[in-house]
Structures are given as C-alpha cells and as structure tokens.
Scaffold this motif. Structure first.
Motif, PDB file in Angstrom:
ATOM      1  N   UNK A 285       5.313  -0.564 -10.501  1.00 19.33           N
ATOM      2  CA  UNK A 285       4.061  -0.680 -11.457  1.00 19.33           C
ATOM      3  C   UNK A 285       3.084  -1.255 -10.765  1.00 19.33           C
ATOM      4  N   UNK A 286       3.111  -2.158 -10.105  1.00 20.52           N
ATOM      5  CA  UNK A 286       1.941  -2.866  -9.758  1.00 20.52           C
ATOM      6  C   UNK A 286       1.452  -2.365  -8.460  1.00 20.52           C
ATOM      7  N   UNK A 287       1.863  -1.154  -7.819  1.00 18.78           N
ATOM      8  CA  UNK A 287       1.512  -0.877  -6.476  1.00 18.78           C
ATOM      9  C   UNK A 287       0.000  -0.604  -6.273  1.00 18.78           C
ATOM     10  N   UNK A 288      -0.534   0.004  -7.246  1.00 15.92           N
ATOM     11  CA  UNK A 288      -1.993   0.204  -7.416  1.00 15.92           C
ATOM     12  C   UNK A 288      -2.876  -1.073  -7.550  1.00 15.92           C
ATOM     13  N   UNK A 289      -2.166  -1.835  -8.106  1.00 17.58           N
ATOM     14  CA  UNK A 289      -2.697  -3.478  -8.136  1.00 17.58           C
ATOM     15  C   UNK A 289      -2.712  -4.247  -6.838  1.00 17.58           C
ATOM     16  N   UNK A 290      -1.651  -3.802  -6.059  1.00 17.67           N
ATOM     17  CA  UNK A 290      -1.479  -4.478  -5.017  1.00 17.67           C
ATOM     18  C   UNK A 290      -2.493  -3.926  -3.720  1.00 17.67           C
ATOM     19  N   UNK A 291      -2.377  -2.558  -3.657  1.00 13.61           N
ATOM     20  CA  UNK A 291      -3.250  -1.757  -3.067  1.00 13.61           C
ATOM     21  C   UNK A 291      -4.645  -2.125  -3.104  1.00 13.61           C
ATOM     22  N   UNK A 292      -5.279  -2.574  -4.241  1.00  8.55           N
ATOM     23  CA  UNK A 292      -6.464  -2.972  -4.517  1.00  8.55           C
ATOM     24  C   UNK A 292      -6.684  -4.436  -3.968  1.00  8.55           C
ATOM     25  N   UNK A 293      -5.718  -5.338  -4.094  1.00  2.20           N
ATOM     26  CA  UNK A 293      -5.912  -6.693  -3.835  1.00  2.20           C
ATOM     27  C   UNK A 293      -5.819  -6.676  -2.255  1.00  2.20           C
ATOM     28  N   UNK A 294      -4.834  -5.730  -1.628  1.00  5.60           N
ATOM     29  CA  UNK A 294      -4.902  -5.736  -0.061  1.00  5.60           C
ATOM     30  C   UNK A 294      -6.232  -5.137   0.414  1.00  5.60           C
ATOM     31  N   UNK A 295      -6.888  -4.206  -0.304  1.00  4.70           N
ATOM     32  CA  UNK A 295      -8.176  -3.859   0.251  1.00  4.70           C
ATOM     33  C   UNK A 295      -9.261  -4.624   0.257  1.00  4.70           C
ATOM     34  N   UNK A 296      -9.062  -5.619  -0.750  1.00  3.93           N
ATOM     35  CA  UNK A 296     -10.213  -6.533  -1.002  1.00  3.93           C
ATOM     36  C   UNK A 296      -9.943  -7.507  -0.047  1.00  3.93           C
ATOM     37  N   UNK A 297      -8.888  -8.029   0.082  1.00  8.99           N
ATOM     38  CA  UNK A 297      -8.547  -9.201   1.118  1.00  8.99           C
ATOM     39  C   UNK A 297      -8.957  -8.849   2.588  1.00  8.99           C
ATOM     40  N   UNK A 298      -8.528  -7.354   3.008  1.00 12.42           N
ATOM     41  CA  UNK A 298      -8.986  -7.014   4.293  1.00 12.42           C
ATOM     42  C   UNK A 298     -10.466  -6.869   4.422  1.00 12.42           C
ATOM     43  N   UNK A 299     -11.140  -6.688   3.509  1.00 18.78           N
ATOM     44  CA  UNK A 299     -12.496  -6.427   3.445  1.00 18.78           C
ATOM     45  C   UNK A 299     -13.204  -7.909   3.640  1.00 18.78           C
ATOM     46  N   UNK A 300     -12.379  -8.718   3.221  1.00 20.99           N
ATOM     47  CA  UNK A 300     -13.066 -10.140   3.275  1.00 20.99           C
ATOM     48  C   UNK A 300     -11.965 -11.149   3.787  1.00 20.99           C
ATOM     49  N   UNK A 301     -11.503 -10.702   4.929  1.00 19.24           N
ATOM     50  CA  UNK A 301     -10.540 -11.585   5.687  1.00 19.24           C
ATOM     51  C   UNK A 301     -11.166 -12.700   6.409  1.00 19.24           C
ATOM     52  N   UNK A 302     -12.525 -12.745   6.657  1.00 14.23           N
ATOM     53  CA  UNK A 302     -13.082 -13.775   7.302  1.00 14.23           C
ATOM     54  C   UNK A 302     -12.797 -15.221   6.236  1.00 14.23           C
TER      55      UNK A 302
END
Length: 896
Positions: A820-837
């Motif tokens: 149920x939270x897969x889409x939310x997980x994907x959004x979190x992962x994408x945001x952290x990947x873009x701001x991994x610094x």
C-alpha cells in the motif's frame, strides 16, 4: 659525507633478492615495493646508481647474465612478463620482453645464450638470446601434482646441461636438458621426508672440488635439514640437522619454515644461516658425515633475526641480508665487516635534525619505527632503528632543544609521546589522545607561553590537533595538556591548523581555518600581526635564522614558508602591509614538505606528491634544480645541518635519499618524465581483465586519506560559517562514517596499512558483534539495518531518542513491507537519491533496501569511500564483488 640512497625492505618472496653481477661491480636489490635498487660496489663502498620499477604490480625473480656486463633479467606481474634490461650507469633501458601464460617464479642461465624459466603452475620454458624465441619444453610439466609451482633452479658446475628443479610441494627433479629435442630428461626424483617440506636452496658441487665429489648436490629444507645427494643414482648419502628436533615440534612452527640459503666459501665449505641469525660453516669433505661450526663474524650478521639471503662473490666478498633489514658486506677470509646498508621499513613521514648534535638525524616511519641517521662518518652514513615497538605510525618528530637525546613524536592514532635515544626506551606515553582524523598535525618545542619572564634554558612541548593548541606541562603519564587555543586564536569560530616558533623563539605563528595568519610575541602572547593569506596551509617553516634587512640593518625579517596546494608562499611575518614576498609555482602535485637552507639565505627546498624535489631561489622565485629519483610522493625533507650542501628526503616509496645540491638530475625547464606503464603492457592488462580501459590514479595510503578528510572537514566548517551555517553535511558525514568503518574493521590497528589485503577483514558475525558494542547514536540504526538485524533495530527505535518526525517517517517507510505504501516509498527514494549529498546515510540505506548493491559499492569506491564499501560488502556478504576493484585501486604497502 656522500650522496647515497637507503632502499626499502628487501622482498623475501623474490628469488635472488640480492643479485650480484659476476662480470661487473653492479648489485641489484629487489624490494617489497616492487622496486629494484641498483648500486655499484667497488673499493668497499656502495654507490647508488638508480632505481626503477621493472613490473608495475610485483617482482617475483631476477638474475644477472653470467658473462655480459650490465644485463639484468626480471620476471613479474602483470601479464607474466620477462624483461631484459640494459644498465648503463644511471640509465636503464628495456632490451627485450616476452610474456608467459603464468607468473614467472624462477630464472637461471643454462648457458650464455639459453635462459630457463619456471612459472607458478609448474611449466618450464627456454628462451634463446640468439633468435629471441620462447619455447616450452615438450615434457615441461615434471611434477606429479597439478599446478605445482616451480620454486628454484640450480645448474651443475662440472657437467653441462644438468638441471635441478625444486617445486613447492617439496619434490626435486634432476634433469638433463636436451636443447636439440627441446625436452627435459628426468634422471631422478627426490621426495621430501614430510609433506609441505619446502626446499630453500640447492647447490651443486663446487667447480674446484675433488673428482669423487663432483656428482654431489646439497639441498637445504625449511625445517633445518641439509641433505647430500648423488645425482647420478639419486641416493641420499648423508644429512645434517641445523636445529634440534623435538617430539612436539610441528611443521607449522616458525622454526620449521625458516629459509636456509646456501653458498660456497671454497670447494670444501658451504655457508648457511639459522633462525637465530648466526652464520654456519658446513664442512663437506665427508659426505656421510657433515660437520657444522659457527661462522664468527664481527659484528654479528643480524640481531637474532633469521638470515634469508647469502651471496658470495669471487670467494672474497660475502653479502648477507636478514629480517633485521640490514644488508651486511664482509671481507673473506678475515670475516670483518666492510660495509652495511640498512633498509627503510616503510614510508618516511618525518625527518628532523638534532639541534645539539648536528650530525644526528631522526626518522619517523609509518610502520611504527624511529630511526637515527649518523652523518659523522666520512664515507657512508650509518642508519639504525633504535625502537621498533610503537603501536602506530610515527607522523611527526621534534628534538628537545636543551636535553640531549630526547625526542617528541606523535602517532596516527592521536598519541603524543617522548622517546630517549640514549637509553633506547619511551619514557612517557600519554594516555590522553586526539580523536579527529589526521591529528595531531604537529609537535614542537618552545618557550613557556604565556609567561612574564623569558627563560632560554626551559623547553616546553606543544602539539596541535583537533583544531587546538595544547601545552604539555608535566612529564607524567596521567597528565592532561593545557588548552591554549583561546589565548592564541582571536576567533571562537575558527580552528587552529598548525603553528611554528621562530628560530630565536621570539614569535609564534598560527594558521587558522579562516585563512588568517596570527603572529604573537613570546612569551607574553601579545598580538603582533593578523594577516589574511587566502590559503589553508598545512606546513609552516620559519627560516632557520633571522635575516637582516637590506634597507635597515636594525630591523629583522622573519621569513615563513607555507604550502598552498601546488604552490609555495613566502611571507615576511615582520611586515604588516606587504607580507607576501613570493609565490613559487612549478609543482604539479600537492606540496608535502618544505625546508630552508641553514647557510644560504635565499635557498628553499620543497617536496611534492608529483615525486619531485625542487630547489628554489626565493629572491628570484625561480627553481634551481629538480631531483626526480623518488618513485612516489615526497613526505619529508631537510637540509643537513653538518653540511648544508646535502639534502635528505623521505618518500612513500620507502627510501631515504641523500642528495648533493649541485647534482642536477633534471634541468628546471625540461619536461618531467612520468612513471607510467608501457602502452603495450596497459593494452594487455585491459585485455586480460576483460574490462574497459579506464584511468586509475594511485590510491593514497591511510595517512594521506586522513589528512585530506581533515582538510575537507575544516574547509566545510569555514564555508559553513561564511554561508550562515548552510554547508553540505556530506563530507563530514562520510568522513565520520569512513572513520567508524575503519575502527570496526581494524580495531587493534594491526593491519592499518593493509587495506588491499582482504584476508585481514573480519567475518560478518564478528563485525555485527562489534557494531552492537558501539554507542553510535543515529549511526547504529543504519548499521543494524545493513546487518539485517531488523528486530534489534525496531527495539532500538522504540526505546531510542528519535523525536524528529522525518526520521521516524523514514524508518517506518523502510521497515514497512506492505504494497500500500509502495508509491510513497518510491517518492521517498527518488527524493533522497536527488538530494543524497545532504542525506548520505539515508541514501545508502535506501539503496540497500532496493537491492542495488553493485551500483552502491561502485559509487562508494569511485568516491574514495573504501572503508565504507568494505564494511557494506561484509555485511551484505558480497565481498567478492569488490575484491578486484580494491586490489587494483589500492597499492600493497609494507606492514610490520
């Protein structure tokens, strides 16, 4: 004093680590760093010629040609290559080269034209010098065991083409070499008494021996046994035990694995060494009853260390090398020591001259050694390592200015200690230590500050580390240093990088992280100048004596040289307006050390990571000479106080050079040569690896990486203050994570220089236990997740101190496996990947959850986070995925 070079430690795994030319005065030494040092030994004196790296990865064997002067053959990796080198003075040129299928292990000249080669899989080849062809013998695999490594060859002195071949399994084959049919005719096979009995050396009968002994050969084994064999019938005629065998002794005992070399003194006497460092004469006149006696040389060959190399030239000169890292040369038959050459056991991080005895030089080595070099000898300087029990790298040295023989030093683990060279022991080792990577950055002696009176007979120890200046008041083990940072540094937001006292101890200069140079008078610490120098130097070198101004003889100039990456900045600390005198440019790598001449006012020497030493005229700003003999970064440098015409330099290539300043090895306007792999070799390396060709620069050692991380942290702190505290946390987070990973992987610091040796790494279970024992705040949550300890992670989160909603939300996302939270997980992962610094720990954890392990490890290795990549690889059980990457990008360095 004469110009010379002290080599690195000789490689005990190389066949013939000491090669003596039988038709010239050349001596070749193979070191553990894969370098070959070439010397000329004549008139009982070593004259350094040059050094070179015959193989870019490892050197396994070498031999001189028996009749052609200056022709050296080497074998090694990569590409299992054999290379013939022509040596003309200081010039070494490649004459011929050819490749085998496996790494060459043994070489011997069967005749002036035929070279016999054995490799690590038991294959035996012949190479003809006449037609330049390599041929494999038809029955080249003699050993019954598959891939049995060829250990060594020996050629009969009285009969032609009789060859003895020793294999790693202990088997020895005696063969006749048939060149016409290109095959080896096996005469006899000699089996070892016990499994894994390694053959150390084989000597056929002396060329001048009696006729009845002309068919004998003598074999030494690693468990201390010398056997006599008749190669015509393969019978053992007698044996001699060099050590006393006991019932409880097993083949894994050190006494069963000692290397026993053999060499002929005369036709009736063999010479070998034992585990206690003694030389032993063996009388071979009675084959069934060998007699041994101690070979009493003065002084002893080694301080109780086993001898692993013995070479006798022309029956007149004896060369020995043992595990005390000393090459000794004795005259025969008088048995008197005529010369010696001490090896350097590691990178030389510090060189300091004693102010009370100018001919005495101290060396600090990264393997935990302190050495003393005596320059008082008219011929060759003598070097001895007085103490070899320091549990960490020696980084900095400082001689006491009043008390003779006392020297302060600092270690890579953050300790500050004192050592007495007269008594040979460390009197004080402080329990307190620095914690920041790269600290302490310096130790120095100076006057008591602050003080109202000036006492020149008093010398106080100071150290700089963790961004602070400390004073050590009491020589007691439990004493704590006094923090003088607030008295010296005017800013509470900047840290102290380094400090130095002027030669007359009237001033102290301090470099701060906000690019300011603070100059204060001693002993009152009153402010003299505050100068902005627009750089963050790590080295400060005051001129060794004050200079009288050409304009006003009553005013004194205090010149200070600092490093600014590739450049050198010379500062007049007595002038407040025009403080910067010169910017010296020319190095292509970061500058690691500076040294002023004690006798010539304008002369300055610099050492850099570009492997060169440059001599500068500060008044004109031009380089005078460039010295290029070192093969790695120059870490330490000093002018000789007894004779300022000589420079001493230490390098990461584990050598100590003594130069004459008029010896110009490279003109200042010529292009510098680069130590690169041949194009053909590089192509073959890439073809063998099956990977794309990529550029990999040499990876710095642990000390260098710590220094760079400390500099990055300081720079980020400074930038953060200038930008209102909005600096990226990546460098500080990754620095802390790498340091943590390093402590978890090697908590005892015993393998601190062996990152490329993956066998020293702990297993996953042991590593998880170490993690659970740590109190790591937020780091512990990520480490537990990487370890797969999800239950303990949940327990820690429930009873932990996490109060931040984003942090709780992150861990709920990670631990929740519902769709149920897969889409939310994907959004979190994408945001952290873009701001991994800004979220490096979270980025790594998300990559682990996404099972993108290979991509993550590549990212960490490419960004120089080796320790973190090793930690993750162990926890995720994928160490094999990075084994080749670590081995290729990390040089193997000398350990204790």
């Amino acid at each position: 004093m004469m110009a010379t070079c002290f080599p690195g430690v000789l490689n005990p795994f190389c066949r013939q680590p000491i090669c003596i030319s039988s038709c010239s005065d050349q001596v070749a030494l193979a070191t553990s760093s894969s370098l070959v040092y070439l010397y000329s030994f004549s008139n009982q004196t070593f004259s350094f010629l040059t050094k070179f790296s015959p193989h870019s990865k490892s050197l396994s064997c070498m031999i001189f040609h028996p009749t052609i002067p200056n022709l050296l053959v080497t074998g090694g990796a990569p590409n299992s290559r054999i290379v013939l080198w022509s040596i003309d003075g200081k010039t070494v040129q490649k004459q011929a080269t050819f490749n085998l299928q496996r790494r060459p292990n043994a070489l011997v000249w069967l005749s002036d034209e035929e070279l016999i080669i054995g490799d690590e899989h038991g294959n035996i080849y012949r190479w003809s010098k006449t037609d330049q062809k390599l041929n494999k013998f038809i029955n080249q695999s003699l050993s019954e065991k598959q891939n049995d490594e060829v250990q060594l060859f020996s050629i009969a002195n009285r009969q032609k083409f009789i060859l003895a071949v020793a294999f790693k399994s202990g088997l020895i084959y005696i063969c006749h070499v048939d060149l016409e049919k290109n095959q080896l005719n096996s005469l006899h096979k000699l089996s070892p008494d016990t499994p894994n009995s390694i053959c150390c050396s084989i000597q056929f009968a002396h060329v001048d021996c009696s006729l009845e002994r002309s068919t004998l050969l003598y074999i030494s084994y690693g468990y201390g046994c010398i056997k006599v064999c008749d190669y015509t019938n393969g019978k053992i005629l007698g044996q001699l035990m060099l050590i006393k065998q006991t019932k409880n002794m097993n083949m894994h005992d050190l006494r069963s694995k000692t290397y026993y070399p053999l060499a002929w003194i005369d036709s009736d006497t063999l010479l070998t060494g034992n585990i206690d460092g003694h030389l032993i004469k063996i009388d071979v006149r009675h084959s069934s009853h060998l007699e041994k006696s101690l070979f009493n040389v003065t002084p002893p060959v080694s301080g109780g260390k086993p001898v692993f190399a013995i070479v006798i030239k022309d029956g007149k000169t004896l060369f020995t090398y043992s595990y005390n890292r000393k090459l000794c040369v004795y005259e025969l038959p008088s048995l008197t020591l005529i010369n010696s050459l001490v090896s350097i056991p590691g990178s030389i991080n510090a060189i300091q001259a004693c102010p009370l005895q100018t001919s005495c030089i101290a060396l600090g080595v990264d393997t935990g050694n302190i050495g003393v070099l005596d320059l008082s000898s008219a011929n060759t300087p003598s070097l001895s390592f007085l103490w070899q029990s320091i549990p960490a790298d020696v980084c900095h040295l400082a001689w006491h200015t009043v008390r003779e023989g006392r020297i302060a030093y600092s270690t890579r683990m953050g300790h500050v200690a004192l050592y007495d060279t007269l008594t040979g022991r460390s009197r004080v080792v402080y329990d307190w230590k620095y914690t920041q990577p790269g600290s302490p950055t310096n130790v120095l002696w100076g006057p008591l500050i602050p003080s109202f009176t000036e006492d020149r007979t008093l010398a106080i120890l100071y150290s700089i580390g963790d961004g602070k200046l400390h004073r050590w008041d009491s020589p007691e083990k439990n004493c704590l240093p006094a923090d003088l940072t607030a008295l010296v540094n005017e800013s509470s937001t900047s840290s102290i990088l380094n400090a130095a006292f002027s030669d007359d101890q009237k001033y102290i200069s301090v470099i701060c992280s906000d690019s300011t140079l603070l100059i204060r008078s001693c002993p009152s610490l009153s402010s003299v100048h505050r100068l902005s120098i627009n750089c963050l130097p790590t080295i400060l070198q005051y001129h060794p004596r004050y200079l009288l101004s050409s304009v006003d003889v009553s005013s004194k100039q205090y010149w200070l040289a600092v490093n600014n990456k590739h450049n050198i900045r010379v500062i007049d600390t007595a002038e407040s307006n025009s403080c910067i005198l010169k910017d010296l440019q020319g190095h292509t790598g970061d500058i690691e050390c500076l040294a002023w001449s004690p006798s010539i006012d304008y002369l300055l020497a610099s050492g850099s990571q570009d492997k060169t030493i440059r001599l500068w005229n500060v008044e004109t700003g031009s380089p005078l000479n460039i010295y290029i003999e070192h093969s790695d970064a120059i870490l330490s440098l000093i002018f000789s106080s007894s004779d300022s015409n000589y420079i001493l330099s230490g390098s990461r290539d584990q050598s100590l050079h003594i130069w004459h300043i008029e010896q110009q090895t490279q003109s200042s306007d010529q292009a510098l040569p680069t130590n690169t792999i041949d194009e053909e070799e590089e192509i073959e390396m890439n073809n063998n690896s099956g990977s794309k060709k990529r550029h990999t620069k040499p990876r710095p050692n642990r000390a260098e990486r710590e220094k760079k991380r400390a500099a990055k942290t300081t720079t980020n702190e400074m930038n953060g203050e200038q930008n209102g505290g909005l600096a990226s946390s990546t460098n500080s987070t990754m620095n802390e994570l790498n340091s943590l990973a390093y402590r978890l992987l090697w908590p005892s610091e015993t393998d601190r220089q062996s990152i490329s040796d993956l066998s020293s790494l702990p297993d996953k279970t042991c590593l998880i236990e170490r993690i659970k024992q740590q109190n790591l705040n937020d780091f512990i949550y990520h480490l537990l997740y990487w370890s797969g300890e999800y239950a303990q992670l949940s327990a820690e989160l429930c009873q932990g101190k996490l109060t931040s909603s984003p942090h709780l939300f992150f861990w709920m996302t990670i631990l929740n496996s519902s769709n149920e939270i897969q889409s939310l997980y994907d959004r979190t992962f994408n945001w952290i990947s873009e701001n991994n610094e800004n979220h490096m720990l979270e980025f790594i954890t998300m990559m682990v959850k996404a099972k993108r392990t290979q991509e993550l490890l590549e990212y960490l290795i490419n960004n120089d986070h080796i320790e973190t990549s090793l930690l993750l690889a162990i926890l995720l059980e994928c160490i094999d995925q990075i084994r080749d990457r670590i081995s290729n990008s990390t040089p193997i360095e000398e350990t204790l």
